[in-house]
Design a protein around this motif. Structure first.
Motif, short mmCIF file in Angstrom:
data_model
loop_
_atom_site.label_atom_id
_atom_site.label_comp_id
_atom_site.label_asym_id
_atom_site.label_seq_id
_atom_site.Cartn_x
_atom_site.Cartn_y
_atom_site.Cartn_z
N GLU A 179 1.37 6.71 -6.95
CA GLU A 179 0.69 7.46 -7.66
C GLU A 179 0.57 9.28 -6.73
O GLU A 179 0.66 10.11 -7.68
CB GLU A 179 -1.33 7.56 -6.50
N GLY A 180 1.38 9.20 -5.83
CA GLY A 180 1.24 10.63 -5.77
C GLY A 180 2.38 11.31 -5.90
O GLY A 180 3.15 13.01 -6.19
N TRP A 181 3.80 10.36 -6.11
CA TRP A 181 5.22 10.98 -6.25
C TRP A 181 5.06 11.01 -8.35
O TRP A 181 6.14 12.02 -9.11
CB TRP A 181 5.83 10.46 -5.53
N GLN A 182 4.98 9.50 -8.56
CA GLN A 182 5.31 9.00 -9.72
C GLN A 182 4.09 9.45 -11.17
O GLN A 182 4.77 9.65 -12.16
CB GLN A 182 4.99 7.64 -9.85
N ALA A 234 1.13 -1.05 0.02
CA ALA A 234 0.31 0.28 0.16
C ALA A 234 0.66 1.69 -0.13
O ALA A 234 0.91 2.29 -0.68
CB ALA A 234 -0.91 -0.40 1.62
N ALA A 235 2.43 0.98 0.84
CA ALA A 235 2.77 2.38 1.03
C ALA A 235 3.28 2.53 -0.53
O ALA A 235 3.55 3.72 -0.81
CB ALA A 235 3.98 2.11 2.01
N GLY A 236 3.93 1.65 -1.12
CA GLY A 236 4.43 1.41 -2.24
C GLY A 236 3.35 2.07 -3.67
O GLY A 236 3.81 3.38 -4.13
N TYR A 237 1.89 1.92 -3.66
CA TYR A 237 1.33 1.99 -4.30
C TYR A 237 1.09 3.97 -4.55
O TYR A 237 1.00 4.41 -4.98
CB TYR A 237 -0.21 1.19 -4.08
N LEU A 238 0.88 4.43 -2.62
CA LEU A 238 0.18 6.00 -2.50
C LEU A 238 1.67 6.16 -2.97
O LEU A 238 1.11 7.33 -3.53
CB LEU A 238 1.20 5.20 -0.63
N LEU A 239 3.09 6.01 -2.84
CA LEU A 239 4.71 6.92 -3.83
C LEU A 239 3.81 6.95 -4.96
O LEU A 239 4.26 7.64 -5.55
CB LEU A 239 5.58 5.99 -3.11
N LEU A 254 6.52 3.18 6.80
CA LEU A 254 6.51 3.62 5.03
C LEU A 254 5.48 3.89 4.82
O LEU A 254 4.81 5.62 4.26
CB LEU A 254 6.40 2.25 4.97
N LEU A 255 4.20 3.80 5.11
CA LEU A 255 3.04 4.67 4.84
C LEU A 255 2.69 5.89 5.58
O LEU A 255 2.03 6.55 4.53
CB LEU A 255 2.07 3.52 5.47
#
Length: 405
Positions: free
Chosen positions: A159-162, A152-157, A208-209
Motif C-alpha cells: 500500500e505504501g510503496w507499490q 501485514a508487513a507485506g500489505y503495508l509495503l 519486518l513490520l
C-alpha cells in the motif's frame, strides 16, 4: 520552436522522411548544413554543432545510414549506433534535432512497460498468496501470529510503496481481499497448541513490520531542506489528483537527478482505482482520465522555454524525444518552475511571455520521456530541485497521496 498562442501548429514529419533528411545532414559539408537545417544551425551555433557531430562520429564511426525504429531514429555507423530525434516540416529542411550522448544497442527482445509492471505485480501477489496460505498451515498459535504479522508487513509495503491505487478495482480489490482470507485462518486457533514450532516467526514479523513502517515513514516525509520561495497554486483543478511519483528516493524515481529531486508525477484516478476509461483501452492516450485536462500556471513569472510541436507517445512505449516533451518553464525570479509532457498543439504561451498564477497554459499530454499521460512538475534553483509547496495543500507530497482541488 514554440508556436504562437492562438495559431495552429504547422505539421511536422517524423519517421522515415526525417531519417532520410537527417542522413543527408550528417554527411553534408558544413556549408550545406545551413541549407538543410537553418534553424538548427542558428540555435546551436556552428562550432558547437561541429563538436556534437564530431562526438557522434567518434562513437559510431563513419555514418552509413539513418533508419526509423520504434525507439527513435537510429544513426548507424561502422562502429556502433546512436539514437536521435529530428523533425521536418516539408521533408526538405530539418527544424529540430537531438542526438543522444551515449551509444545505442538494438534490443533483442522488446518488453512493453505494461508487461514489466504486470510481472512485478504477479510476483508480488504470488508471494502474498504463499504467506496467506502459510497462515492456514501454521503449526501453533505463536507461528500463526508471526505469519499474520508477515502478511501485514507485506500489505503495508504494497500500500505504501507499490501505489496500488493506480490499479483498476478488479485487480486491487481481490488482492486486498487476501488480507481477510489471512484473518479468517484464525478459525483454526482453538485447535492449535500455543507453541510447538515457529517460535521465531513473531520476531521476524515484528521486525519486518517495524522496518517497512520506518522506511515508508521516512520516505513519505522526506524533505530536501530547500523549498520554493512561496507556495505555488496547484496546476490542476476540479478533481482528485494522484501523486504517482514523489517523496524520498525510494518513492520517487526523479531523486537521482539533482534538478528534479523534488519533482512530482501527477495522474488522475477515477472511482474504483481506474486511471483509464472503459475496459482495457490502455493503448490510447484518450482513455486516460488525466489526458487533455486543462493545465494552469502555478505561479507568476516569465516563460523562459516553451514547446508545443512534439507528438504524444504511445502509452507503454518511449520513442526518443527531448525528455520534457512539450513543456512550459516559468522563471519566478527566485526559481524555475517546470511543467512537462504536455499535449501537442495545446500550449498557449511562448518564450518571453509574462504569465500569472491561474492562467491557462495548455493540456496534460504524454510527450517526451513518458510511458503514460501525466503531469511532471518540479522547481529548481541553481541546478538543485526544491521541495514543492501548494496553497491549500498540507502534509507530505509523496507517492500515494491524493490531492483534491
Amino acid at each position: 520552436m514554440p508556436e504562437k498562442a492562438g495559431t495552429p501548429a504547422e505539421p511536422r514529419r517524423t519517421g522515415q522522411p526525417a531519417a532520410d533528411l537527417l542522413f543527408r545532414f550528417l554527411t553534408a559539408e558544413r556549408a550545406q548544413r545551413e541549407v538543410l537545417a537553418p534553424r538548427v544551425v542558428a540555435a546551436v551555433g556552428g562550432e558547437r554543432l561541429d563538436r556534437i557531430l564530431d562526438g557522434t562520429r567518434e562513437r559510431v564511426g563513419e555514418i552509413t545510414g539513418v533508419r526509423d525504429h520504434p525507439d527513435g531514429l537510429v544513426i548507424e555507423g561502422t562502429r556502433g549506433r546512436a539514437l536521435a530525434f529530428a523533425t521536418t516540416r516539408d521533408g526538405q529542411v530539418l527544424d529540430g534535432l537531438l542526438i543522444a550522448p551515449g551509444p545505442y544497442r538494438l534490443p533483442r527482445l522488446r518488453v512493453p512497460h505494461g508487461a514489466r509492471a504486470a510481472l512485478v505485480w504477479t510476483v508480488w501477489v504470488l508471494l502474498l498468496a504463499a504467506r496467506i496460505d502459510a497462515c492456514w498451515q501454521a503449526p501453533s498459535r505463536i507461528a500463526w501470529c508471526g505469519r499474520l504479522l508477515i502478511v501485514a508487513a507485506g500489505y503495508l509495503l504494497m500500500e505504501g510503496w507499490q501505489s496500488p491505487a493506480r490499479l483498476p478495482w478488479w485487480i486491487r480489490r481481490p488482492v486486498e481481499a487476501g488480507a481477510l482470507v489471512a484473518l479468517a485462518s484464525a478459525c483454526r486457533l482453538p485447535g492449535l497448541p500455543t507453541s510447538g514450532g515457529g517460535e521465531a516467526e513473531p520476531v521476524v514479523g515484528v521486525a519486518l513490520l517495524a522496518g517497512f513502517g520506518w522506511f515508508l515513514l521516512r520516505a513519505r516525509r522526506h524533505r530536501w531542506g530547500t523549498a520554493v520561495s512561496r507556495p505555488l497554486t496547484f496546476p490542476l483543478r476540479n478533481g482528485e489528483w494522484y501523486i504517482a511519483q514523489g517523496g524520498g528516493a525510494r518513492l520517487n524515481h526523479h531523486a537521482s537527478f539533482a534538478e528534479q529531486r523534488g519533482a512530482l508525477d501527477v495522474i488522475q484516478v477515477g472511482r474504483g482505482g481506474a486511471r483509464a476509461r472503459g475496459t482495457g483501452l490502455r493503448g490510447e492516450n484518450e482513455s486516460y482520465l488525466v489526458y487533455g485536462q486543462s493545465l494552469y500556471a502555478p505561479c507568476d513569472g516569465t516563460v523562459v522555454s516553451a514547446a508545443d510541436h512534439l507528438d504524444d507517445q504511445e502509452p507503454g512505449t518511449i520513442r526518443y524525444q527531448p525528455p520534457y516533451g512539450n513543456h512550459v518553464f516559468i522563471d519566478t525570479g527566485a526559481e524555475i518552475v517546470k511543467l512537462a509532457h504536455l499535449r501537442r498543439g495545446t500550449v498557449t504561451v511562448k518564450t518571453g511571455d509574462p504569465v500569472h498564477a491561474g492562467q491557462l497554459l495548455g493540456e496534460v499530454g504524454n510527450s517526451g520521456n513518458s510511458t503514460e499521460p501525466h503531469l511532471h512538475i518540479h522547481a529548481e534553483r541553481d541546478g538543485l530541485g526544491l521541495d514543492l509547496r501548494f496553497t491549500g495543500v498540507s502534509g507530505p507530497l509523496c507517492r500515494g497521496r491524493t490531492v483534491r482541488t
